[in-house]
Write an enzyme that holds these catalytic residues in place. Sequence first.
Site, short mmCIF file in Angstrom:
data_model
loop_
_atom_site.label_atom_id
_atom_site.label_comp_id
_atom_site.label_asym_id
_atom_site.label_seq_id
_atom_site.Cartn_x
_atom_site.Cartn_y
_atom_site.Cartn_z
CD GLN A 37 -2.85 1.44 0.34
OE1 GLN A 37 -3.12 0.72 -0.39
NE2 GLN A 37 -3.20 2.74 0.22
CD GLU A 38 2.74 3.48 3.64
OE1 GLU A 38 2.28 3.68 4.85
OE2 GLU A 38 3.20 4.53 2.86
#
Length: 462
Positions: free
Chosen positions: A299-300
Amino acid sequence: MRLTLLLPLLLLSGCDLQKSHLDRVQDNDELVVLTRNSATTYYQGPFGPTGLEYDLAKGFAEFLGVKLRLVTPDTLSDILDDIQSGRGDVAAAGLTITEERKRILNFGPAYQHITPQLVYRSGHRAPGNIEDLAGTLEVVAQSSHAEKLRQLQKSYPELTFLENPELESEELLYLVWEQVIDYTVADSNEISINRRFYPELRVAFDISAPEPLAWAFPPGEDLSLLNKAREYFDKLNRSGRLEQLLDHYYGYVSNFDYVGTRRYMKHIKERLPPFRKWFEEAGKETGEDWRLLAAMGYQESHWNPKAVSPTGVRGIMMLTQKTMQHLGINKSRHNAQASIEGGALYLTNIKKKLPERIKDPDRTWLALAAYNVGFGHLEDARILAQEAGANPDKWADVKKFLPLLSQKKWYKKTRYGYARGREPVRYVENIRSYYDILVWLTDKDKLPTEVSPAFKIDTPAL
């Protein structure tokens, strides 16, 4: 004797009135900047104040050798009224230079060009032009968009629209996404930022040609501060700093791709293997499920150790240098193993700050939200939830209040102010989905993995 005492006071008063705008700013040792809370201007991020206008204003105050004081009036109308009345030294709020505004304000040099665009939601028929509009069109009151639409009404008398005096453009985009209204007009830079969170938003057509953004200054013949701003922006242009700032905040957005399940599963096979061992090691050290940490990393950064965000965080787990040092990790954030270790420790530290009464999985979902938006903003949302009679210890309740942190009506009541509160909700829910897929794949392959009791749940992520 009385006249003798009054004379020096009158002379001093007269001298003060004769001082230029620049002299008054320097004498007061303070630059008062009117701005607005939004993703394209200024807001309190997880790592402190941020935004293009914030960086530009901070740089200008340093250029002048004075302190910066930011003021965020309630509405765009208030910003325009306040700068016209001289209740601020400069308005740095993503203001478009328009003919109406030029008649009442002085403008500095353009620092960015944007295009006003009509936005709708996918699933609805795309209007090809103004005559195709069939529904509710709503824009920010007293905005350049409203001015442009009034001009268009001369050619299209059937055109109707509403001016909303309370909501910002970012909030109107959300209403389009929620299908509360059919259309809005937003600047291209705002659309680029917000489409990451609302991928179903679509641009129908441009309302006009590209237009310049600039700072506004009080009206009148005193251009001393404005001329200094011209020097400042000229310096930014010549040094390349302005281009760097624009790229810092918008460059990455142009490459945005809404990653679906198939792409994610492909990346699990192609990108994850080199980093899996380090996710597993970090999981053992902290007691976290390595697959949760891997889902966070995806996600990052999409498992890109060279990733850099517009806020300056770097690496697979997107950490600041200050956070890495605080965690006792004195290695480059682009070092994948160090970044993964740092992200795991940072998440664990956040969990420790939460009240012991909060149990998993809520404890983990709340900690993930704080990892994204900042612990202070999470606490603000929990307080709002509690005041409304909801459970501040349950993610299902708190996630309903996080989005309120982007609305003036609510964030004015909080300690930490404005936040892009919808982003941590999407952040957590995306990680839950990524995590579920990783669990499914590892279980399918019957790999030796151990699931934390926090995640032994039968219901799917919502």
